[in-house]
Write an enzyme that holds these catalytic residues in place. Structure first.
Site, PDB file in Angstrom:
ATOM      1  N   GLY A 175      28.461  65.058  53.664  1.00 25.53           N
ATOM      2  CA  GLY A 175      29.342  64.204  53.479  1.00 25.53           C
ATOM      3  C   GLY A 175      29.721  62.913  52.949  1.00 25.53           C
ATOM      4  O   GLY A 175      30.415  63.120  51.894  1.00 25.53           O
TER       5      GLY A 175
ATOM      6  N   VAL B 269      26.721  58.190  51.376  1.00 26.07           N
ATOM      7  CA  VAL B 269      25.024  58.478  52.172  1.00 26.07           C
ATOM      8  C   VAL B 269      24.283  59.870  50.760  1.00 26.07           C
ATOM      9  O   VAL B 269      23.340  60.261  50.663  1.00 26.07           O
ATOM     10  CB  VAL B 269      25.852  59.632  52.803  1.00 26.07           C
ATOM     11  CG1 VAL B 269      24.049  60.372  53.379  1.00 26.07           C
ATOM     12  CG2 VAL B 269      26.321  58.385  54.056  1.00 26.07           C
ATOM     13  N   GLY B 270      25.051  60.757  50.215  1.00 26.47           N
ATOM     14  CA  GLY B 270      24.902  61.147  48.911  1.00 26.47           C
ATOM     15  C   GLY B 270      23.948  60.521  48.198  1.00 26.47           C
ATOM     16  O   GLY B 270      22.992  61.265  47.085  1.00 26.47           O
TER      17      GLY B 270
ATOM     18  N   GLU C  27      27.492  68.206  48.512  1.00 24.80           N
ATOM     19  CA  GLU C  27      29.356  68.470  49.325  1.00 24.80           C
ATOM     20  C   GLU C  27      29.732  67.210  49.556  1.00 24.80           C
ATOM     21  O   GLU C  27      29.486  66.801  50.877  1.00 24.80           O
ATOM     22  CB  GLU C  27      29.135  69.827  49.850  1.00 24.80           C
ATOM     23  CG  GLU C  27      28.355  70.882  49.781  1.00 24.80           C
ATOM     24  CD  GLU C  27      29.390  71.824  49.043  1.00 24.80           C
ATOM     25  OE1 GLU C  27      30.572  70.827  48.121  1.00 24.80           O
ATOM     26  OE2 GLU C  27      28.868  72.903  48.017  1.00 24.80           O
TER      27      GLU C  27
ATOM     28  N   CYS D 188      37.558  67.802  54.803  1.00 23.72           N
ATOM     29  CA  CYS D 188      37.020  67.178  53.207  1.00 23.72           C
ATOM     30  C   CYS D 188      38.188  67.661  52.443  1.00 23.72           C
ATOM     31  O   CYS D 188      38.262  66.646  50.722  1.00 23.72           O
ATOM     32  CB  CYS D 188      35.819  67.761  52.375  1.00 23.72           C
ATOM     33  SG  CYS D 188      34.806  69.193  52.633  1.00 23.72           S
TER      34      CYS D 188
END
Length: 512
Positions: A201, A205-206, A223, A257
Site C-alpha cells: 500500500g 499506512v506503511g 511493498e 505502483c
C-alpha cells in the site's frame, strides 16, 4: 453479489478476528505446515481455484475497478497461477539446507543453514491488484511453511468477498484465515502478535504497520510505491518509447505502483515524444477512451476527486485527455507537458491515468532530481546508448530499474520485486518470496570428539595457543580457500601440537 453464486453453506473462514488469529496460530503449532506434502497441496489448491473459479474473479475485478479480461488474466490470475506452479515445482530444491564455506577450524563441525518458517503471518493486500497482491504473498508464505491471516482491501469489496467465499474450499481453512473490514478492523488486527507481516500500500499506512509491528518486534515486508520516473534521452526510438511508457502508465487506468509516474525527456526530443504519446493513446483506447473495453475505472469517488484535483491544479498544458466522469469513475488517459518540478502533479504519487512530461537539458539534471526525493519503486531509462543508461543506473537507487521498457521486470519471477527506502523494504516473487518468508537458522552439528583441538580455546590462555587459533581462524587478503587435504592436514597438525608432537606441525607448515 451477482458474481458469487455460493450461499451461506460455504465454510466460514473465521468467526471473530481473535478466533481467526488463534486458529491459524494453532495450525502452525501442530506441525502440519512442516511437510512438503502439505505445502504442495495448498499451492495446488490455489492454482486449481484460479482455474475453476476464473470467471468469479474476472467478474469481481470488473465490478471493483473495471479491469478488462485481458489485464485481469495476465496481471492477476495467470500471474498467481504461475507463482503457485513455480513454487510447487521447485519446493524440494528451495527447502534444501545449505552447507556454507567455513573457516579452517570449523571444517569438521557440520555447519548448516536451515530454512524455517516464521510461523503465523499477516498479509495485508491492496485494492489495485486485489487478487495478485493477496495471493502471491500467500503462495510465498505457504511455500515457506507458514500459516496466514489475510486482510484483503475493503476498497475492492467484490474481490475481497470472492476470496472469502471461494478460497476456503481450496486450502486448509484453519491455516489460512480471511479477515474483512476497513480501517478499524485493520487497526485491531495489527494489535495482535504475528511472526511476520507483509503490507502492500502507501507509505503513510506503511509507517503505521511498522510502528505496530515494532510493539512485538515483528519483522515486516513493506511493498510501497512513490513516484517512479521514466527518463528518455535523444538516443532511443521515440515512437517505441512512447508506446511502452503509455502502455505501462495507463494499464489498470494508472493504478499501478510501478507505473512511470512522470517522464523526464531531453528537450531536443520532447515535442516528438509528446506527439507519439498522443498517437499511442489513440491507438490503444480510440478517440473516445470512455467507450474502450480495455480502460478500467478509478476505484472510488474519493480517489477520482483526488486525481481530478491534481489535473485541475496543474500549471502544465494538457495535450491529451484531462476530462472525467465522476458517476462512471472514469478519467481519460491524460498527458500534460511543460510541467515544472514543483507542480501539483509532482506533489504526490498520482496513482491515476495522468502522465506529466518534464523537459530536461541533461541526464545530470534528471539524476539530481531522482536523488533529491525518496528512492522510487522502479526507474525506467530509455536510451540505446549504453553509456547513458549505465550513468543513470549507477548514479541512482530504486527498487528496480529497467532499460527501454516499463513494468516488465515484475513478470520475471527470477528477479526480486520490492522497494528501497521510501518505496519499501523486503522483496518477493518466485524463490525470493520463499526466502522472504523463511528464517535462515544457523545450525552447527559438532562432534563430541576432537577435544585436543578444542582445548586450544580454554584457559589458561597462552601465546602459543593464540597463535595457532588465529592461524586457523584467520583469512588472508588475496588468498583463496585451501584444498580439503591441506585443511585437514592443518587441523591434524594443530591437534598434534596440542598432544605434544610439534614436529608434525613443523612439517606441515613447511609445506604451506
Amino acid at each position: 453479489r451477482e458474481y458469487f453464486p455460493f450461499g451461506p453453506s460455504l465454510p466460514k473462514a473465521f468467526h471473530t478476528m481473535q478466533a481467526a488469529v488463534a486458529t491459524a496460530r494453532a495450525a502452525f503449532r501442530d506441525g502440519r505446515t512442516q511437510s512438503i506434502a502439505w505445502r504442495k497441496s495448498q499451492l495446488q489448491g490455489i492454482y486449481r481455484m484460479l482455474v475453476e473459479q476464473e470467471q468469479i474473479f474476472l467478474g469481481a475485478l470488473k465490478a471493483d475497478i473495471g479491469k478488462s479480461k485481458f489485464e485481469s488474466i495476465l496481471t492477476e490470475i495467470e500471474f498467481v497461477r504461475t507463482e503457485a506452479a513455480v513454487a510447487a515445482n521447485n519446493l524440494e530444491d528451495w527447502m534444501q539446507l545449505e552447507k556454507p564455506s567455513v573457516e579452517l577450524i570449523n571444517k569438521l563441525d557440520g555447519c548448516q543453514i536451515r530454512k524455517q518458517p516464521f510461523g503465523l503471518t499477516l498479509i495485508i493486500g491492496a485494492w489495485n491488484y486485489p487478487v495478485q497482491l493477496v495471493l502471491a504473498p500467500l503462495v510465498a508464505a505457504i511455500a515457506a511453511g507458514n500459516t496466514a491471516v489475510l486482510k484483503p482491501s475493503e476498497l475492492s469489496a467484490n474481490t475481497a468477498q470472492a476470496l472469502a467465499d471461494v478460497l476456503p474450499r481450496y486450502v486448509d481453512s484453519e491455516a489460512v484465515q480471511i479477515v474483512q473490514g476497513g480501517v478499524s478492523e485493520t487497526t485491531d488486527l495489527l494489535k495482535e502478535k504475528f511472526d511476520f507481516i507483509m503490507y502492500t500500500g502507501n507509505g503513510m499506512v506503511g509507517r503505521i504497520v511498522m510502528r505496530a509491528a515494532a510493539e512485538h518486534l515483528t519483522p515486516v515486508c513493506l511493498e510501497l510505491g512513490g513516484k517512479s520516473p521514466a527518463i528518455v534521452d535523444e538516443h532511443t526510438d521515440i515512437k517505441t518509447a512512447a508506446q511502452r511508457i503509455a502502455w505501462g502508465r495507463f494499464m489498470n487506468v494508472g493504478q499501478t505502483c510501478i507505473a512511470a509516474d512522470y517522464v523526464m525527456v531531453m528537450q531536443s526530443v520532447k515535442d516528438k515524444l509528446i506527439a507519439e504519446l498522443k498517437n499511442a493513446v489513440e491507438k490503444m483506447y480510440g478517440s473516445d477512451p470512455q467507450q474502450s473495453p480495455d480502460l478500467g475505472r478509478i476505484v472510488n469517488e474519493r480517489h477520482w476527486d483526488r486525481v481530478m484535483g491534481l489535473i485541475k491544479d496543474t500549471k502544465g498544458s494538457i495535450v491529451v485527455g484531462g476530462s472525467g466522469d465522476r458517476a462512471d469513475k472514469y478519467i481519460a488517459p491524460t498527458v500534460v507537458q511543460d510541467v515544472s518540478f514543483d507542480d501539483s502533479l509532482m506533489s504526490q504519487e498520482i496513482f491515476g491515468p495522468v502522465l506529466p512530461v518534464i523537459a530536461i537539458e541533461s541526464l545530470d539534471q534528471a539524476v539530481a532530481y531522482v536523488n533529491k526525493n525518496d528512492k522510487p519503486l522502479a526507474l525506467y531509462v530509455f536510451s540505446n546508448k549504453s553509456k547513458n543508461a549505465e550513468f543513470v543506473l549507477s548514479h541512482t537507487s530504486s527498487g528496480a530499474a529497467v532499460r527501454n521498457d516499463c513494468l516488465m521486470h515484475a513478470a520475471v519471477l527470477a528477479l526480486p520485486f520490492g522497494g528501497v527506502g521510501g518505496s519499501g523494504q523486503g522483496a518477493y516473487h518466485g524463490k525470493h518470496g520463499f526466502d522472504l518468508f523463511s528464517h535462515k537458522r544457523a545450525v552447527m552439528l559438532k562432534d563430541i570428539g576432537m577435544e585436543a583441538v578444542n582445548k586450544l580455546r580454554y584457559p589458561p590462555y597462552s601465546d602459543k595457543h593464540l597463535g595457532i587459533l588465529t592461524w586457523l581462524l584467520g583469512a588472508k587478503m588475496g588468498t583463496s580457500n585451501k584444498s580439503s587435504m591441506l585443511i585437514f592436514a592443518i587441523i591434524a597438525g594443530a591437534a598434534a601440537w596440542v598432544m605434544g608432537q610439534p614436529e608434525l606441525l613443523n612439517i606441515i607448515r613447511g609445506n604451506r
